[in-house]
Design an enzyme around this catalytic site. Structure first.
Site, PDB file in Angstrom:
ATOM      1  N   ASN A  11      36.648  43.532  52.847  1.00 22.26           N
ATOM      2  CA  ASN A  11      35.765  44.006  51.781  1.00 22.26           C
ATOM      3  C   ASN A  11      34.621  43.010  51.637  1.00 22.26           C
ATOM      4  OD1 ASN A  11      34.536  44.812  49.430  1.00 22.26           O
ATOM      5  ND2 ASN A  11      36.280  44.338  48.084  1.00 22.26           N
ATOM      6  N   HIS A 103      38.872  49.023  42.698  1.00 20.76           N
ATOM      7  CA  HIS A 103      38.883  47.566  42.875  1.00 20.76           C
ATOM      8  C   HIS A 103      38.750  46.918  41.496  1.00 20.76           C
ATOM      9  CE1 HIS A 103      37.711  43.530  44.000  1.00 20.76           C
ATOM     10  NE2 HIS A 103      38.242  43.779  45.189  1.00 20.76           N
ATOM     11  N   GLU A 105      37.060  44.584  40.431  1.00 18.71           N
ATOM     12  CA  GLU A 105      35.688  44.303  39.999  1.00 18.71           C
ATOM     13  C   GLU A 105      35.032  45.556  39.418  1.00 18.71           C
ATOM     14  OE1 GLU A 105      34.542  42.476  43.688  1.00 18.71           O
ATOM     15  OE2 GLU A 105      35.925  40.850  43.227  1.00 18.71           O
ATOM     16  N   GLU A 173      46.230  43.659  44.635  1.00 18.58           N
ATOM     17  CA  GLU A 173      45.382  42.474  44.498  1.00 18.58           C
ATOM     18  C   GLU A 173      45.531  41.912  43.085  1.00 18.58           C
ATOM     19  OE1 GLU A 173      41.946  42.621  47.549  1.00 18.58           O
ATOM     20  OE2 GLU A 173      41.277  43.636  45.749  1.00 18.58           O
ATOM     21  N   GLY A 239      38.474  39.437  51.088  1.00 17.90           N
ATOM     22  CA  GLY A 239      37.119  39.355  50.549  1.00 17.90           C
ATOM     23  C   GLY A 239      36.326  38.296  51.289  1.00 17.90           C
ATOM     24  N   GLY A 240      36.206  37.131  50.684  1.00 16.84           N
ATOM     25  CA  GLY A 240      35.370  36.047  51.204  1.00 16.84           C
ATOM     26  C   GLY A 240      35.544  35.770  52.693  1.00 16.84           C
TER      27      GLY A 240
HETATM   28  P1  13P Z   1      38.988  37.206  48.160  1.00 19.65           P
HETATM   29  O1  13P Z   1      39.661  37.339  49.508  1.00 19.65           O
HETATM   30  O2  13P Z   1      37.621  36.633  48.238  1.00 19.65           O
HETATM   31  O3  13P Z   1      39.881  36.525  47.174  1.00 19.65           O
HETATM   32  O4  13P Z   1      38.771  38.711  47.611  1.00 19.65           O
HETATM   33  C1  13P Z   1      39.826  39.583  47.606  1.00 19.65           C
HETATM   34  C2  13P Z   1      39.325  40.948  47.307  1.00 19.65           C
HETATM   35  O5  13P Z   1      38.916  41.237  46.202  1.00 19.65           O
HETATM   36  C3  13P Z   1      39.290  41.929  48.391  1.00 19.65           C
HETATM   37  O6  13P Z   1      39.049  43.196  47.918  1.00 19.65           O
END
Ligand code: 13P
Length: 260
Positions: A11, A103, A105, A173, A239-240
Protein backbone atom coordinates in the site's frame (compact mmCIF):
# COMPACT_ATOMS: atom_id res chain seq x y z
CA UNK A 1 2.99 -21.96 6.69
CA UNK A 2 -0.32 -21.23 5.03
CA UNK A 3 -1.93 -23.71 2.65
CA UNK A 4 -3.49 -20.78 0.78
CA UNK A 5 -1.51 -18.74 -1.80
CA UNK A 6 0.17 -15.99 0.25
CA UNK A 7 -0.43 -12.40 -0.85
CA UNK A 8 2.25 -9.76 -0.41
CA UNK A 9 0.51 -6.40 -0.86
CA UNK A 10 2.16 -2.98 -0.99
CA UNK A 11 0.00 0.00 0.00
CA UNK A 12 1.86 3.05 -1.27
CA UNK A 13 -0.63 5.43 0.39
CA UNK A 14 -0.19 9.04 -0.90
CA UNK A 15 3.42 8.73 -1.99
CA UNK A 16 5.43 9.03 -5.24
CA UNK A 17 4.35 10.57 -8.55
CA UNK A 18 3.36 8.27 -11.40
CA UNK A 19 6.84 8.30 -12.98
CA UNK A 20 8.44 7.32 -9.69
CA UNK A 21 5.71 4.72 -9.33
CA UNK A 22 6.52 3.13 -12.66
CA UNK A 23 10.21 3.05 -11.77
CA UNK A 24 9.37 1.33 -8.49
CA UNK A 25 7.22 -1.35 -10.16
CA UNK A 26 9.99 -1.96 -12.72
CA UNK A 27 12.63 -2.32 -10.03
CA UNK A 28 10.52 -4.67 -7.90
CA UNK A 29 9.57 -6.86 -10.88
CA UNK A 30 13.09 -6.97 -12.31
CA UNK A 31 14.48 -7.96 -8.91
CA UNK A 32 11.86 -10.66 -8.49
CA UNK A 33 12.27 -11.90 -12.08
CA UNK A 34 16.07 -12.07 -11.60
CA UNK A 35 15.43 -14.18 -8.52
CA UNK A 36 13.05 -16.46 -10.50
CA UNK A 37 10.18 -15.50 -8.25
CA UNK A 38 7.20 -17.80 -8.72
CA UNK A 39 4.16 -15.50 -8.56
CA UNK A 40 1.83 -18.49 -8.43
CA UNK A 41 3.60 -19.58 -5.25
CA UNK A 42 3.62 -16.11 -3.64
CA UNK A 43 1.32 -13.50 -5.16
CA UNK A 44 2.51 -9.89 -5.18
CA UNK A 45 0.30 -6.80 -5.57
CA UNK A 46 0.89 -3.05 -5.52
CA UNK A 47 -1.66 -0.41 -4.53
CA UNK A 48 -0.57 2.94 -6.02
CA UNK A 49 -2.62 6.17 -5.86
CA UNK A 50 -5.40 6.53 -8.47
CA UNK A 51 -3.33 8.87 -10.67
CA UNK A 52 -0.73 6.12 -11.27
CA UNK A 53 -3.06 3.28 -12.20
CA UNK A 54 -3.23 3.87 -15.96
CA UNK A 55 0.58 4.09 -16.28
CA UNK A 56 1.00 1.05 -14.04
CA UNK A 57 -1.51 -0.93 -16.11
CA UNK A 58 0.28 -0.01 -19.36
CA UNK A 59 3.68 -0.96 -17.93
CA UNK A 60 2.50 -4.27 -16.44
CA UNK A 61 0.78 -5.15 -19.69
CA UNK A 62 3.70 -4.18 -21.96
CA UNK A 63 6.36 -5.92 -19.86
CA UNK A 64 4.12 -8.92 -19.06
CA UNK A 65 4.89 -8.42 -15.38
CA UNK A 66 3.01 -10.80 -13.11
CA UNK A 67 2.48 -8.33 -10.29
CA UNK A 68 -1.20 -7.60 -9.56
CA UNK A 69 -2.66 -4.12 -9.43
CA UNK A 70 -4.77 -2.71 -6.60
CA UNK A 71 -6.49 0.59 -5.84
CA UNK A 72 -6.62 2.28 -2.46
CA UNK A 73 -10.33 3.08 -2.43
CA UNK A 74 -13.56 2.67 -4.41
CA UNK A 75 -16.77 4.69 -4.53
CA UNK A 76 -19.83 3.09 -3.00
CA UNK A 77 -21.79 4.58 -5.94
CA UNK A 78 -21.98 3.23 -9.48
CA UNK A 79 -21.86 6.55 -11.38
CA UNK A 80 -23.22 10.08 -11.31
CA UNK A 81 -22.78 13.36 -9.47
CA UNK A 82 -20.15 12.32 -6.95
CA UNK A 83 -17.30 14.77 -7.51
CA UNK A 84 -13.90 13.30 -6.81
CA UNK A 85 -15.06 9.69 -6.55
CA UNK A 86 -13.79 6.73 -8.58
CA UNK A 87 -16.17 3.90 -9.45
CA UNK A 88 -15.60 0.16 -9.52
CA UNK A 89 -16.27 0.10 -13.29
CA UNK A 90 -13.52 2.71 -13.84
CA UNK A 91 -11.07 0.62 -11.83
CA UNK A 92 -12.04 -2.60 -13.55
CA UNK A 93 -11.37 -0.97 -16.94
CA UNK A 94 -7.77 -0.38 -15.74
CA UNK A 95 -7.37 -4.09 -14.92
CA UNK A 96 -7.43 -3.44 -11.20
CA UNK A 97 -7.63 -6.78 -9.38
CA UNK A 98 -7.87 -5.65 -5.75
CA UNK A 99 -9.14 -2.67 -3.80
CA UNK A 100 -8.39 -1.65 -0.22
CA UNK A 101 -11.54 -0.92 1.75
CA UNK A 102 -11.82 0.43 5.28
CA UNK A 103 -8.16 1.20 5.80
CA UNK A 104 -7.79 2.73 9.27
CA UNK A 105 -6.60 6.00 7.71
CA UNK A 106 -9.90 6.25 5.85
CA UNK A 107 -11.87 5.25 8.93
CA UNK A 108 -9.97 7.85 10.98
CA UNK A 109 -9.56 10.83 8.61
CA UNK A 110 -12.59 10.38 6.35
CA UNK A 111 -15.10 9.18 8.92
CA UNK A 112 -15.68 5.89 7.17
CA UNK A 113 -17.69 3.65 9.46
CA UNK A 114 -18.82 0.08 9.10
CA UNK A 115 -21.79 1.15 6.96
CA UNK A 116 -19.63 2.86 4.34
CA UNK A 117 -17.21 -0.06 4.36
CA UNK A 118 -20.14 -2.41 3.78
CA UNK A 119 -21.37 -0.38 0.76
CA UNK A 120 -17.87 -0.24 -0.72
CA UNK A 121 -17.49 -4.00 -0.32
CA UNK A 122 -20.79 -4.37 -2.22
CA UNK A 123 -19.44 -2.07 -4.96
CA UNK A 124 -16.26 -4.16 -5.24
CA UNK A 125 -18.22 -7.42 -5.46
CA UNK A 126 -20.50 -6.05 -8.17
CA UNK A 127 -17.52 -4.73 -10.19
CA UNK A 128 -15.62 -8.02 -10.00
CA UNK A 129 -12.78 -6.53 -7.94
CA UNK A 130 -11.54 -8.39 -4.87
CA UNK A 131 -11.95 -6.26 -1.75
CA UNK A 132 -9.08 -6.25 0.74
CA UNK A 133 -11.07 -5.37 3.83
CA UNK A 134 -8.92 -3.68 6.47
CA UNK A 135 -9.80 -4.19 10.12
CA UNK A 136 -8.01 -3.43 13.35
CA UNK A 137 -8.23 -1.98 16.83
CA UNK A 138 -6.87 1.32 18.16
CA UNK A 139 -4.66 1.37 21.25
CA UNK A 140 -7.65 2.50 23.31
CA UNK A 141 -9.78 -0.39 22.01
CA UNK A 142 -6.93 -2.81 22.61
CA UNK A 143 -6.82 -1.74 26.25
CA UNK A 144 -10.58 -1.70 26.80
CA UNK A 145 -11.76 -4.65 24.67
CA UNK A 146 -8.74 -6.84 23.98
CA UNK A 147 -7.19 -7.53 20.61
CA UNK A 148 -9.74 -9.55 18.62
CA UNK A 149 -13.12 -7.94 19.46
CA UNK A 150 -12.96 -4.95 17.09
CA UNK A 151 -11.36 -6.71 14.10
CA UNK A 152 -13.95 -9.51 14.35
CA UNK A 153 -16.80 -7.00 14.66
CA UNK A 154 -15.56 -4.98 11.66
CA UNK A 155 -15.17 -8.16 9.57
CA UNK A 156 -18.73 -9.32 10.27
CA UNK A 157 -20.14 -5.83 9.61
CA UNK A 158 -18.34 -5.59 6.25
CA UNK A 159 -19.60 -8.94 5.00
CA UNK A 160 -23.11 -9.35 6.48
CA UNK A 161 -26.22 -8.88 4.41
CA UNK A 162 -24.78 -9.07 0.88
CA UNK A 163 -26.83 -10.97 -1.70
CA UNK A 164 -23.78 -13.09 -2.33
CA UNK A 165 -20.20 -12.95 -1.14
CA UNK A 166 -17.46 -13.12 -3.73
CA UNK A 167 -13.75 -13.57 -3.14
CA UNK A 168 -12.34 -11.26 -0.47
CA UNK A 169 -9.22 -10.77 1.63
CA UNK A 170 -9.11 -9.53 5.23
CA UNK A 171 -6.14 -7.43 6.32
CA UNK A 172 -5.68 -7.28 10.08
CA UNK A 173 -3.86 -4.03 10.81
CA UNK A 174 -3.73 -2.99 14.46
CA UNK A 175 -3.97 0.81 14.26
CA UNK A 176 -1.29 1.21 16.93
CA UNK A 177 1.19 -0.69 14.72
CA UNK A 178 0.72 1.34 11.50
CA UNK A 179 3.68 3.53 10.65
CA UNK A 180 4.81 3.51 14.26
CA UNK A 181 7.54 0.89 14.16
CA UNK A 182 5.57 -0.86 16.93
CA UNK A 183 4.87 -4.26 15.51
CA UNK A 184 2.42 -6.89 16.77
CA UNK A 185 4.08 -10.16 17.70
CA UNK A 186 3.66 -13.11 15.33
CA UNK A 187 1.67 -14.79 18.11
CA UNK A 188 -0.73 -11.83 18.35
CA UNK A 189 -1.20 -11.77 14.57
CA UNK A 190 -1.87 -15.51 14.61
CA UNK A 191 -4.38 -15.27 17.47
CA UNK A 192 -6.39 -12.46 15.85
CA UNK A 193 -6.34 -14.20 12.44
CA UNK A 194 -7.67 -17.33 14.13
CA UNK A 195 -10.48 -15.36 15.79
CA UNK A 196 -11.39 -13.70 12.46
CA UNK A 197 -11.35 -17.07 10.68
CA UNK A 198 -13.65 -18.60 13.30
CA UNK A 199 -16.05 -15.68 12.91
CA UNK A 200 -15.97 -16.11 9.13
CA UNK A 201 -16.76 -19.81 9.52
CA UNK A 202 -19.60 -19.22 12.01
CA UNK A 203 -21.22 -16.40 10.05
CA UNK A 204 -20.50 -17.11 6.39
CA UNK A 205 -19.47 -20.76 6.07
CA UNK A 206 -16.43 -22.80 5.17
CA UNK A 207 -15.60 -21.10 1.87
CA UNK A 208 -15.44 -17.70 3.52
CA UNK A 209 -13.29 -19.16 6.30
CA UNK A 210 -10.80 -20.25 3.68
CA UNK A 211 -10.22 -16.63 2.60
CA UNK A 212 -6.83 -15.08 3.03
CA UNK A 213 -6.13 -13.09 6.17
CA UNK A 214 -3.12 -10.76 6.05
CA UNK A 215 -1.21 -8.99 8.79
CA UNK A 216 -0.20 -5.33 8.39
CA UNK A 217 1.62 -2.81 10.56
CA UNK A 218 5.35 -2.01 10.41
CA UNK A 219 6.19 -5.10 8.33
CA UNK A 220 9.77 -5.11 7.02
CA UNK A 221 11.98 -7.64 5.22
CA UNK A 222 13.62 -8.51 8.53
CA UNK A 223 10.41 -9.31 10.46
CA UNK A 224 8.09 -10.71 7.76
CA UNK A 225 9.14 -14.34 8.14
CA UNK A 226 7.92 -14.45 11.76
CA UNK A 227 4.36 -13.63 10.67
CA UNK A 228 4.28 -16.01 7.75
CA UNK A 229 5.56 -18.94 9.71
CA UNK A 230 2.04 -19.30 11.10
CA UNK A 231 -0.50 -21.28 9.06
CA UNK A 232 -3.11 -18.68 10.06
CA UNK A 233 -1.48 -15.64 8.42
CA UNK A 234 -1.74 -15.70 4.63
CA UNK A 235 0.34 -12.69 3.69
CA UNK A 236 1.13 -9.11 4.64
CA UNK A 237 -0.09 -5.61 3.81
CA UNK A 238 2.96 -3.38 3.75
CA UNK A 239 3.04 0.44 3.95
CA UNK A 240 6.36 2.25 4.28
CA UNK A 241 8.55 -0.70 3.28
CA UNK A 242 6.62 -1.16 0.01
CA UNK A 243 8.11 2.14 -1.26
CA UNK A 244 11.63 0.71 -1.22
CA UNK A 245 12.19 -1.79 -4.02
CA UNK A 246 14.78 -3.92 -2.20
CA UNK A 247 12.70 -4.05 0.97
CA UNK A 248 9.48 -4.95 -0.81
CA UNK A 249 11.04 -7.59 -3.03
CA UNK A 250 12.81 -8.93 0.08
CA UNK A 251 9.41 -9.24 1.77
CA UNK A 252 7.98 -11.06 -1.27
CA UNK A 253 10.92 -13.46 -1.04
CA UNK A 254 10.24 -14.23 2.62
CA UNK A 255 10.53 -17.97 2.05
CA UNK A 256 14.26 -17.47 1.57
CA UNK A 257 14.60 -16.43 5.20
CA UNK A 258 11.97 -18.60 6.85
CA UNK A 259 13.23 -21.34 9.13
CA UNK A 260 11.32 -24.54 8.51
P1 13P B 1 3.30 0.53 7.65
O1 13P B 1 3.84 -0.75 7.04
O2 13P B 1 3.99 1.75 7.17
O3 13P B 1 3.23 0.42 9.14
O4 13P B 1 1.78 0.68 7.13
C1 13P B 1 0.92 -0.37 7.25
C2 13P B 1 -0.31 -0.08 6.48
O5 13P B 1 -1.10 0.76 6.85
C3 13P B 1 -0.54 -0.80 5.22
O6 13P B 1 -1.82 -0.62 4.76
Amino acid sequence: MTKRTPLIAGNWKMNLDHLQGIALIQKVCWTLNDADHDYKDVEVAVFPPFTHLRSAQTLIDAEKFEVKLGAQDISEHEAGAFTGEISGAMLKKLDVDYVLIGHSERRQYHNEGNETVHSKVAAAFSSGIVPVICVGETLEELESRGQSAVPVEQTIAALSGHESIGEFVIAYEPVWAIGTGKVATPQEAEDVSKAIREALRDNFGEQAANSRILYGGSVKANNVAGFLQSGEVDGVLVGGASLVADEFSGIARYKKHIVL
